[in-house]
Design a protein around this motif. Structure first.
Motif, mmCIF file in Angstrom:
data_model
loop_
_atom_site.group_PDB
_atom_site.id
_atom_site.type_symbol
_atom_site.label_atom_id
_atom_site.label_comp_id
_atom_site.label_asym_id
_atom_site.label_seq_id
_atom_site.Cartn_x
_atom_site.Cartn_y
_atom_site.Cartn_z
ATOM 1 N N ILE A 353 58.066 42.065 74.614
ATOM 2 C CA ILE A 353 58.198 43.047 75.703
ATOM 3 C C ILE A 353 59.337 44.022 75.418
ATOM 4 O O ILE A 353 59.184 45.237 75.583
ATOM 5 C CB ILE A 353 58.437 42.323 77.037
ATOM 6 C CG1 ILE A 353 57.211 41.475 77.395
ATOM 7 C CG2 ILE A 353 58.741 43.316 78.156
ATOM 8 C CD1 ILE A 353 57.444 40.528 78.562
ATOM 9 N N PHE A 354 60.470 43.488 74.995
ATOM 10 C CA PHE A 354 61.662 44.302 74.726
ATOM 11 C C PHE A 354 61.897 44.331 73.215
ATOM 12 O O PHE A 354 62.244 43.307 72.626
ATOM 13 C CB PHE A 354 62.890 43.717 75.418
ATOM 14 C CG PHE A 354 62.750 43.557 76.912
ATOM 15 C CD1 PHE A 354 63.032 44.611 77.766
ATOM 16 C CD2 PHE A 354 62.352 42.340 77.456
ATOM 17 C CE1 PHE A 354 62.920 44.460 79.143
ATOM 18 C CE2 PHE A 354 62.237 42.176 78.819
ATOM 19 C CZ PHE A 354 62.526 43.242 79.673
ATOM 20 N N THR A 355 61.725 45.466 72.594
ATOM 21 C CA THR A 355 61.914 45.560 71.151
ATOM 22 C C THR A 355 63.109 46.458 70.841
ATOM 23 O O THR A 355 63.386 47.428 71.552
ATOM 24 C CB THR A 355 60.655 46.101 70.462
ATOM 25 O OG1 THR A 355 60.307 47.374 71.035
ATOM 26 C CG2 THR A 355 59.484 45.138 70.643
ATOM 27 N N HIS A 356 63.823 46.129 69.766
ATOM 28 C CA HIS A 356 65.047 46.839 69.401
ATOM 29 C C HIS A 356 65.366 46.510 67.947
ATOM 30 O O HIS A 356 64.690 45.682 67.315
ATOM 31 C CB HIS A 356 66.207 46.386 70.298
ATOM 32 C CG HIS A 356 66.403 44.900 70.306
ATOM 33 N ND1 HIS A 356 67.121 44.244 69.329
ATOM 34 C CD2 HIS A 356 65.926 43.936 71.149
ATOM 35 C CE1 HIS A 356 67.098 42.947 69.566
ATOM 36 N NE2 HIS A 356 66.375 42.717 70.662
ATOM 37 N N ASP A 357 66.399 47.142 67.419
ATOM 38 C CA ASP A 357 66.781 46.864 66.031
ATOM 39 C C ASP A 357 68.219 46.375 65.929
ATOM 40 O O ASP A 357 68.878 46.565 64.900
ATOM 41 C CB ASP A 357 66.563 48.097 65.150
ATOM 42 C CG ASP A 357 67.446 49.264 65.545
ATOM 43 O OD1 ASP A 357 68.161 49.165 66.568
ATOM 44 O OD2 ASP A 357 67.429 50.290 64.833
#
Length: 405
Positions: A353-357
Motif C-alpha cells: 500500500i505504501f511504497t518508498h525508497d
C-alpha cells in the motif's frame, strides 16, 4: 494552485492507518498520515465533516496560514483528534510543495545536517535470555542502539511483549474491546535491573541500550529506577512517569543522571514547554502525526535545541510509512536530532500500500531524494484491507485499580 479535493482513506493491513490525500486543481496531490491508534474514526469524521469543507479553494502553498487556520480558527485548540487531523493535512501540503519545487522536503526545511539517520530497534522477549538473544540478532544486522523489554515474571502480559500474538487484534480475540492487563511495580523492579545487568555482560558496552517504562511508575519510583540503572549507561529511559504535571520530572531529575525521554502522546509544544526549558528531559519524542505535522514538529525541534534537548521521534507501528517519511526529512534536517525509533515498515500488505525508497543499512536510514515526502499510496491495495475496530490495552493494578497503560 488551489485545493480542489481532500480524500480520506482508512485501511488495515495489520494495523489501522488513516491517510489524507490533498488534491490540487492542477492535478498534483500530497499525502499525509492522520492515524490515531484506537480512535481512528474520530479523526476521519473530524476531517470529513469539519476540516475538508473549509479548505476547498484555499491556496495549497499557504502551509503556515492553513496550519494556523486549523489550530486557532477552531477555538477548541489542541487535543489528540484535532492535532492528528491537522497533521494529515500539513504533511500532504509539504508533500505538494516539494513536488512543485522538484525537491525533497528536507531541502525545503534547510537541507541536511547529517548523511544518515541513526535508528534504534526493539528487542522484546518472553524472559531476559530471550530478550538478549533478540538483541544479539539485531546487533548482527548492524543496529547500534536497541530498546530492551522483557516479560515480567508473575504477570500474564507485559508491555512490549506480545508472546505468540502478532498484534492487538489477536489479544482482543473475537470481541474488539480493550484487553485488560495486570501491573505490579514490585515484580517489575525484580526484573528490570537484572535485565540491564545481564545485557551489559552479554552485549558489551559498545551498543546503546534503551528502555520504555511506558509511564507505569510514580515520579519517586522513576527516580529510584533511574539511579539503579546508572551503572548500565542507558541512552535514555523512556516515559518513566506521566508528566501531565510537568513538575513531576523535577523529582526524577534531582535523583538520577540517567537521560530521560518523553513525548509520544504530546500534541503541541505547550505539552513539553516546561520540561524542555527547565531541562528536565534529554530527548523529546513527539511524533509528527500526533502533534500537528511537520510545521509544528519543526517548531518543537527548534525550541528544544536551545536547551540542548535532542529529538527522538516516536516510531511505533501504528504510524504509517508516510509519518516515518516525514520524520526522516525532519531528522535529516534537525541540527539537534538524537535518534529515530524503528520497528520496520509494517506487514507485506502494508508495504504494497505504501511504497518508498527509504534505505536502512547498518542501523541507519537514508532519506529519499524524491520530490516531496517520497511515499506513494496504492488506493486499490488499500481497499483490500478495510478498517477493523481495535483498541490499545487497559492496565490495572493487581487489586483492580485502573493504572497507566
Amino acid at each position: 494552485m488551489k485545493i480542489s479535493d481532500i480524500k480520506i482513506f482508512v485501511t488495515c493491513p495489520g494495523r489501522n492507518f488513516v491517510t489524507v490525500k490533498v488534491i490540487t486543481d492542477n492535478g498534483l496531490f500530497g499525502l499525509g498520515d492522520a492515524t490515531l491508534n484506537g480512535r481512528e474514526m474520530a479523526v476521519v469524521a473530524y476531517l470529513q465533516e469539519h476540516v475538508a469543507p473549509c479548505l476547498i479553494g484555499k491556496d495549497a502553498h499557504a502551509i503556515e496560514d492553513i496550519w494556523q487556520y486549523l489550530y486557532k480558527g477552531v477555538y477548541w485548540r489542541k487535543g489528540a483528534v484535532n492535532m492528528a487531523a491537522i497533521a494529515g493535512i500539513d504533511m500532504a501540503l509539504w508533500d505538494i510543495k516539494g513536488k512543485v519545487a522538484g525537491l525533497p522536503v528536507y531541502q525545503l526545511l534547510g537541507g541536511k545536517s547529517r548523511k544518515s539517520v541513526g535508528l534504534y530497534a526493539h528487542a522484546s522477549g518472553d524472559d531476559i535470555a530471550d530478550t538478549l538473544l533478540k538483541a544479539e540478532a539485531l546487533m548482527a544486522q548492524g543496529f547500534k542502539a536497541i530498546r530492551l523489554q522483557s516479560a515480567v515474571p508473575g504477570l500474564k502480559v507485559t508491555y512490549g511483549v506480545l508472546g505468540d500474538k502478532e498484534n492487538y487484534y489477536e489479544l482482543q480475540g473475537n470481541r474488539p474491546l480493550p484487553p485488560e492487563e495486570d501491573w505490579s511495580t514490585p515484580k517489575y523492579f525484580n526484573m528490570v535491573v537484572e535485565l540491564f545487568k545481564q545485557a551489559r555482560e552479554k552485549l558489551g558496552n559498545d551498543v546503546q541500550l534503551l528502555h520504555d517504562v511506558h509511564s507505569r511508575l510514580t515520579p519517586i519510583e522513576s527516580a529510584r529506577l533511574g539511579k539503579l540503572l546508572e551503572p548500565y549507561n542507558l541512552l535514555f529511559l523512556e516515559d518513566a512517569s506521566i508528566a501531565e504535571n510537568q513538575d513531576s520530572y523535577k523529582t526524577i531529575r534531582q535523583h538520577t543522571t540517567t537521560p530521560l525521554a518523553i513525548g509520544e502522546t504530546y500534541n503541541t509544544i505547550w505539552d513539553c514547554k516546561d520540561l524542555i526549558q527547565n531541562q528536565l528531559i534529554d530527548y523529546i519524542r513527539t511524533a509528527a502525526t500526533h502533534a500537528g505535522g511537520i510545521t509544528s514538529l519543526k517548531r518543537i525541534a527548534d525550541f528544544a535545541g536551545i536547551y540542548n534537548v535532542k529529538t527522538a521521534p516516536h516510531g511505533a507501528p501504528d504510524l504509517s510509512p508516510i509519518c516515518f517519511a516525514a520524520h526522516m526529512h525532519l531528522n535529516a534536517w534537525a541540527p539537534n536530532f538524537g535518534i529515530q525509533e524503528f520497528v520496520g515498515f509494517g506487514t507485506q500488505e502494508a508495504q504494497q500500500i505504501f511504497t518508498h525508497d527509504i534505505q536502512v543499512k547498518d542501523g541507519a536510514a537514508f532519506v529519499s531524494d524524491k520530490p516531496g515526502l517520497g511515499v506513494d499510496f496504492n488506493e486499490d491495495a488499500a481497499a483490500l484491507y478495510p478498517y477493523k475496530r481495535s483498541y490499545l490495552p487497559v492496565s490495572r493494578l493487581e487489586d483492580g485499580t485502573l493504572w497507566n497503560w
